[in-house]
Each structure stands twice: as C-alpha cells, then as structure tokens.
Design an enzyme around this catalytic site. Sequence first.
Site, PDB file in Angstrom:
ATOM      1  N   GLY A  34      21.975  65.151 -88.680  1.00 58.81           N
ATOM      2  CA  GLY A  34      22.739  66.467 -89.956  1.00 58.81           C
ATOM      3  C   GLY A  34      23.218  64.634 -91.007  1.00 58.81           C
ATOM      4  N   ASN A  69      21.269  64.029 -92.949  1.00 58.30           N
ATOM      5  CA  ASN A  69      20.948  64.549 -95.174  1.00 58.30           C
ATOM      6  C   ASN A  69      21.753  65.616 -95.250  1.00 58.30           C
ATOM      7  OD1 ASN A  69      18.408  63.161 -96.083  1.00 58.30           O
ATOM      8  ND2 ASN A  69      18.090  63.132 -94.340  1.00 58.30           N
ATOM      9  N   ILE A 125       9.074  77.686 -90.455  1.00 62.43           N
ATOM     10  CA  ILE A 125       9.826  79.227 -91.931  1.00 62.43           C
ATOM     11  C   ILE A 125       8.978  79.851 -92.010  1.00 62.43           C
ATOM     12  CG2 ILE A 125      11.063  80.639 -93.863  1.00 62.43           C
ATOM     13  CD1 ILE A 125      12.254  78.064 -92.351  1.00 62.43           C
ATOM     14  N   MET A 182      13.916  72.077 -87.566  1.00 56.63           N
ATOM     15  CA  MET A 182      12.086  71.472 -86.919  1.00 56.63           C
ATOM     16  C   MET A 182      11.511  72.699 -86.623  1.00 56.63           C
ATOM     17  SD  MET A 182      12.219  68.536 -88.127  1.00 56.63           S
ATOM     18  CE  MET A 182      11.335  66.928 -87.206  1.00 56.63           C
ATOM     19  N   ARG A 183      11.582  73.305 -87.420  1.00 60.34           N
ATOM     20  CA  ARG A 183      10.574  74.758 -87.224  1.00 60.34           C
ATOM     21  C   ARG A 183      10.150  75.431 -88.735  1.00 60.34           C
ATOM     22  NH1 ARG A 183      11.596  77.412 -83.087  1.00 60.34           N
ATOM     23  NH2 ARG A 183      13.603  76.392 -82.347  1.00 60.34           N
ATOM     24  N   HIS A 210      10.826  65.529 -96.596  1.00 61.46           N
ATOM     25  CA  HIS A 210      10.179  64.922 -95.599  1.00 61.46           C
ATOM     26  C   HIS A 210      10.274  63.009 -95.048  1.00 61.46           C
ATOM     27  CE1 HIS A 210       7.018  64.845 -91.808  1.00 61.46           C
ATOM     28  NE2 HIS A 210       5.981  64.116 -92.006  1.00 61.46           N
TER      29      HIS A 210
HETATM   30  C1  GAR Z   1      14.793  63.439 -91.731  1.00 62.66           C
HETATM   31  O1  GAR Z   1      14.493  62.336 -92.052  1.00 62.66           O
HETATM   32  C2  GAR Z   1      13.690  64.704 -92.074  1.00 62.66           C
HETATM   33  O2  GAR Z   1      13.341  63.937 -93.680  1.00 62.66           O
HETATM   34  C3  GAR Z   1      12.891  65.008 -91.223  1.00 62.66           C
HETATM   35  O3  GAR Z   1      13.936  64.942 -90.117  1.00 62.66           O
HETATM   36  C4  GAR Z   1      15.124  63.763 -90.232  1.00 62.66           C
HETATM   37  C5  GAR Z   1      16.157  64.872 -90.058  1.00 62.66           C
HETATM   38  O4  GAR Z   1      17.644  63.611 -90.275  1.00 62.66           O
HETATM   39  N1  GAR Z   1      12.668  65.780 -91.014  1.00 62.66           N
HETATM   40  C6  GAR Z   1      11.204  66.390 -90.725  1.00 62.66           C
HETATM   41  O5  GAR Z   1      10.465  65.877 -90.156  1.00 62.66           O
HETATM   42  C7  GAR Z   1      10.517  67.689 -91.307  1.00 62.66           C
HETATM   43  N2  GAR Z   1       9.384  67.953 -90.925  1.00 62.66           N
HETATM   44  P1  GAR Z   1      18.679  64.480 -90.262  1.00 62.66           P
HETATM   45  O6  GAR Z   1      19.405  65.230 -89.479  1.00 62.66           O
HETATM   46  O7  GAR Z   1      19.431  62.985 -89.998  1.00 62.66           O
HETATM   47  O8  GAR Z   1      19.423  64.502 -91.723  1.00 62.66           O
END
Ligand code: GAR
Length: 189
Positions: free
Chosen positions: A12, A14, A93, A90-91, A109
């Site tokens: 989390g 982001n 929609i 990671m799922r 991404h």
């Molecule tokens: C982030 O780097 C995001 O870009 C990636 O998961 C991470 C989550 O980090 N998303 C993907 O790979 C989507 N396919 P966080 O939980 O620390 O925000």
Amino acid sequence: MKRLAIFASGNGTNFQAIVDAMKKGELQAEVALVVCDRPGAKVVERAEKEQIPSFVFSPKDYATKAEFEEKILHQLQEKQIDLIALAGYMRLIGPTLLHAYEGKIVNIHPSLLPAFPGKDAIGQAYRAGVKVTGVTIHYVDEGMDTGPIIAQKALEIADGESLESIEERIHQIEHAFYPKVLQQLLQQM
Ligand code: GAR
C-alpha cells in the site's frame, strides 16, 4: 469533492502516496474507501491509521468473482465513489465492476506497457536486460494490464544497476506520478 476508492492487495505504498498528496492539497479528492482482497495486508493497517474505511474480503469465501464484486459494488455505491484507482490490486476486474464503472477504473503498472505485463514486472524487465523501463497508468479493461494507456514515465537503467535499486527508483516515480495523473483525471470529470 470527487470521491476515490483505492484497491490494493499488499503493502500500500501507492495508497499512502495518494493519501499524502491529498493531505497536502496536491490531490483534490477524498479517498473514501479502500478495497483489499488480502486480510492482514499492510494496506489495511495503513487505511485504519488514516481513518479511511476499508472493505476487506477473501475471494475464497465466495463461489464466483461476480459474487464478491457485487459486494464491492454495494460498498462503492454506498460511498458514492466517482473513480477507482488500482494500486497493487493483483486480481483481474470482472464484468460486474467494469460495467458499473466503465471508463472510471485506472491502474498503475511498473513497466512501460505493453512490455512486461502481469506479476513481477520490474524483475521481468531486469532479467530481460532492457536499458529503459518505467511506469504506466492506464484504464482498466478485462485483460491483464491491457487497457488504453493514459500516461507513462520512463526510467533509464544504469549499467550494472541492481534489481533493488531499479525497484526503489520505480516506486519513487510511482509515488509522485500516480497522484498527479489522478488529479488530472479528476479535473476532467
Ligand atoms: C506497485 O509497484 C504497482 O505498480 C504494482 O504493484 C505494486 C504495489 O505496491 N502493480 C502491478 O504490478 C499491477 N500489475 P504498493 O502496494 O506498495 O503500492
């Protein structure tokens, strides 16, 4: 004030960057809901600390994706959510949410899509030996990291740079870039 929901599965960071931007007034929106598919994920703890309501569920408690997405939809409607931002959710929609929030679901991404979709995109880019990678923000469709691209930011990989260093720099970009792009999208709504 537009109302955002953040979907996340893990750490989390982001989510935190979006909330911090909101607090600083750089993002004029209210983060009104967190949706998490992994009980115990760090993002749930972060949401609690920020006093943001969360809907946490285990997909295995439901027979189908449609069933848990109906529950999520109910929460989104109750909280009058305008825009959904996936941040490490990671799922895929499903049609239930895609139809209800058409053109209003975005994802971040950690690669320059269409290169390296799916899991461990930073590792994939590192192992492929590319000289440039980056971050993509895109609309969500039914595919895996496939929807129309909204914005991208590139990062040059230095000779011999470690995976950890690339990861750190990608995350730094994400944390500044996602709130900025969300602000632009919300202004257009
Ligand atoms: C982030 O780097 C995001 O870009 C990636 O998961 C991470 C989550 O980090 N998303 C993907 O790979 C989507 N396919 P966080 O939980 O620390 O925000």
